[in-house]
Design a protein around this motif. Sequence first.
Motif, PDB file in Angstrom:
ATOM      1  N   ASP A 601       0.825  -1.219   0.000  1.00  0.00           N
ATOM      2  CA  ASP A 601       0.000   0.000   0.000  1.00  0.00           C
ATOM      3  C   ASP A 601       0.854   1.262   0.000  1.00  0.00           C
ATOM      4  O   ASP A 601       0.416   2.312  -0.473  1.00  0.00           O
ATOM      5  N   VAL A 602       2.081   1.183   0.538  1.00  0.00           N
ATOM      6  CA  VAL A 602       2.930   2.368   0.656  1.00  0.00           C
ATOM      7  C   VAL A 602       3.315   2.905  -0.710  1.00  0.00           C
ATOM      8  O   VAL A 602       3.373   4.117  -0.929  1.00  0.00           O
ATOM      9  N   LEU A 603       3.584   2.010  -1.656  1.00  0.00           N
ATOM     10  CA  LEU A 603       4.007   2.444  -2.990  1.00  0.00           C
ATOM     11  C   LEU A 603       2.871   2.459  -4.000  1.00  0.00           C
ATOM     12  O   LEU A 603       3.064   2.881  -5.132  1.00  0.00           O
ATOM     13  N   GLY A 604       1.685   1.989  -3.590  1.00  0.00           N
ATOM     14  CA  GLY A 604       0.518   2.142  -4.437  1.00  0.00           C
ATOM     15  C   GLY A 604       0.346   1.038  -5.460  1.00  0.00           C
ATOM     16  O   GLY A 604       1.142   0.097  -5.562  1.00  0.00           O
ATOM     17  N   PRO A 605      -0.687   1.160  -6.269  1.00  0.00           N
ATOM     18  CA  PRO A 605      -1.060   0.087  -7.204  1.00  0.00           C
ATOM     19  C   PRO A 605      -0.044  -0.128  -8.322  1.00  0.00           C
ATOM     20  O   PRO A 605      -0.059  -1.182  -8.966  1.00  0.00           O
ATOM     21  N   GLU A 606       0.829   0.867  -8.582  1.00  0.00           N
ATOM     22  CA  GLU A 606       1.808   0.683  -9.649  1.00  0.00           C
ATOM     23  C   GLU A 606       2.907  -0.297  -9.265  1.00  0.00           C
ATOM     24  O   GLU A 606       3.670  -0.755 -10.110  1.00  0.00           O
ATOM     25  N   ALA A 701       8.945   7.272   0.795  1.00  0.00           N
ATOM     26  CA  ALA A 701       8.033   6.135   0.626  1.00  0.00           C
ATOM     27  C   ALA A 701       8.827   4.854   0.378  1.00  0.00           C
ATOM     28  O   ALA A 701       8.482   3.785   0.899  1.00  0.00           O
ATOM     29  N   TYR A 705       8.879   1.526   2.770  1.00  0.00           N
ATOM     30  CA  TYR A 705       8.645   0.208   2.163  1.00  0.00           C
ATOM     31  C   TYR A 705       9.734  -0.774   2.587  1.00  0.00           C
ATOM     32  O   TYR A 705       9.462  -1.923   2.957  1.00  0.00           O
ATOM     33  N   ASP A 725      -1.799   7.733   5.899  1.00  0.00           N
ATOM     34  CA  ASP A 725      -2.920   7.076   5.226  1.00  0.00           C
ATOM     35  C   ASP A 725      -2.502   5.756   4.571  1.00  0.00           C
ATOM     36  O   ASP A 725      -3.296   4.816   4.497  1.00  0.00           O
ATOM     37  N   CYS A 726      -1.252   5.690   4.107  1.00  0.00           N
ATOM     38  CA  CYS A 726      -0.819   4.475   3.407  1.00  0.00           C
ATOM     39  C   CYS A 726      -0.714   3.266   4.322  1.00  0.00           C
ATOM     40  O   CYS A 726      -0.546   2.130   3.854  1.00  0.00           O
TER      41      CYS A 726
END
Length: 734
Positions: A601-606, A701, A705, A725-726
Amino acid sequence: MSSEEIEREQRVVSMLYGRLDDLRAGAADRLAKVLRETGGTPQARTERDTATAMYSQQLAQFGSVENGLCFGRLDFEDASHQHIGRIGIFDEDNDYEPLLMDWRAPAARPFYLATAAAPDGVKRRRHIRTSMRKVTAVDDEVLDLEAADPKRHEGLTGEAALLAAVNANRTGRMNDIVQTIQAEQDKIIRSGLNGVLVVQGGPGTGKTAVALHRAAFLLYTYREQLSRRGVLVVGPNATFLRYIGQVLPSLGETGVLLSTVGELFPGVTPDRTESVAVAEIKGRLEMTEVIAAAVRDRQRVPEDYLEIQFERETLKLDRKTCVQARAAARRSRRVHNKAKPLIIPIILDALAQQYAERIGADPLGGANLLDQADLDDIKRELSEDDGVQEALDWLWPTLTPQELLEDLFADKDKLETVAPEFPELYREPGGWTPADAALLDEAAELLGIDDTAIKAAESRRRQEEIDYASGVLDILDLQDEADPEILMAADLIDAGRLAGRHEDADYRTAAERASTDREWTFGHVIVDEAQELSAMAWRVLMRRCPSRSMTLVGDVAQTGDPAGTTSWSQVLEPYVEDRWRMEKLTVNYRTPSEIMAVAADVLGPELEAPQSVRDSGMDPWHAKVTNIPAQLGEFVAKEAAVIGEGTLGVIVPAGFGDAAAEVDLESQVSILTVWQAKGLEFDSVLVVDPARILADSPRGANDLYVALTRATQRLGVIHPGDLPDCLSRLAADV
């Protein structure tokens, strides 16, 4: 598995250890015998030194494979079988039949690759677990499609042994994975020597283990080639190198150089700290121009002239002559220190002519009374004069890299001249930082070493030894010259070879010699956490490996250093263009799925996160605290009690008060920064103040991670303010 099978394997393992003891005792006896020998001919002494090095290396290897000597067995369809282990052991009484097959041998490869769909002649694969010399468990895989267990994870080799290894408590030192290498890892480990191989893999995929096992495989397969040039393993920091330090010895390899980039410049120990911003500047390619300008700035000419007192005369060395001398040296394209001899004749000639005109002038107005021989004498005297030497040193000083950079960084005026855009580089003298090492290496390339005097002295010494040896041969021949039938000493050996017999041979390993030689080039270079290297650090490593035989492991999603990279092509194309290949590791063996979900979640969907092979059954948690320094000890004590004999990593923001400059990996609890935690793993991890970790760096970030993915079992986060939030997936601590 039945006790009978365990007992059967115990007998085999006991026999193998007995054979290992015999080999060790034999090597020790031969070494002791060699050490007892004294005197003898030069050739005998040379042979004795060679034998000493060989038997010492054998003893080191036999000692290093004591733990887990035999770990597997292959049963083939033709009813034959073969045990697999750390080294090869052969039956000397039976045509050297292999009793134990080295895991790196081609014949051992089915142990890692055979599957029910492609058994490669293997009927059964057995994993043998031992403690010291005792067999504790045996796990069998029957490679039969009809008998395959649908509950097993598809694609995992030796699932029981693998899960036992990944669930075991950590000890503060990295263990090898030779018993549990998986197919995707084996493909990389056994890849060919030539070219640049990039291994991209997320946290927990075994990148470091693969890199180290690859080093052992390459040394086994290309022994003759790599034993001469050596293998270099580069890690991100000293803590990491201590963490992995026992892996290669446990695989039977003791001749690999482990180093950080900052330690690759001999004679310099990086013991000074600096800001992240300054380190990032020093990592830029623009620093090559700064250092080149600093070298040019030291190739000086006077505004008008230099005055030199010689004898009773005051000589004037004018600017024009100095400019001509400097231009001649620069046109040669020689490095700075090796170009200096080119200015000397021009300067001496100008000074000699000036001096001759004064002392040799004809009082009647005729031609100068001094001839060429007189001029040569004057030049010789000028070359030995302290005043002239001082002028030459001002015009074109002989410099070390340390002198050049120390003078540059400590002088604001010099910095303003050669690097006006980087005033941040100014500092007080004393000490070097890790980022300085690459700059020192760059300076060494531009300065070079003027070894003219060293070579001349060596040539004189060599000639003196030959002359002495020639005299010895003459004395020996005088004793036998009365009998023409007797061979003379000079008939058997010439003076040059006799002198060479008395020279001390260098019996250090390639790694030992390379550690003191800046210009050493390695047969293969392995870089872990390669994404963290600056552009200047890449220049250092490429100099160390002109063949470009390299293995680079890392994860661009974990790049935390502002000087690092997020693109492999960006750092490699300047050196090898598109002539590099990439392999990916996709399975996460370390991090449980519950923790990996939080980290992703910290680095997102990419982010293309690796797939975890196991669940821990324990949810990661968070707790809000009002005073971290006061309350941290309570959380540490509570978590340490939960994990028992396991290890606990407390990962804190840079500059946190309790973070140690040097991490003690032997302690159950380690408090360390994200940078120090690179490549490490702990049974449990507490991440302290994640918001500050995010804010401390442009790549915060990525740092967070990394911090979250160091745990093998449990993860907790403590924070003084709102939870980022992450990290909303974390459960509240109760």
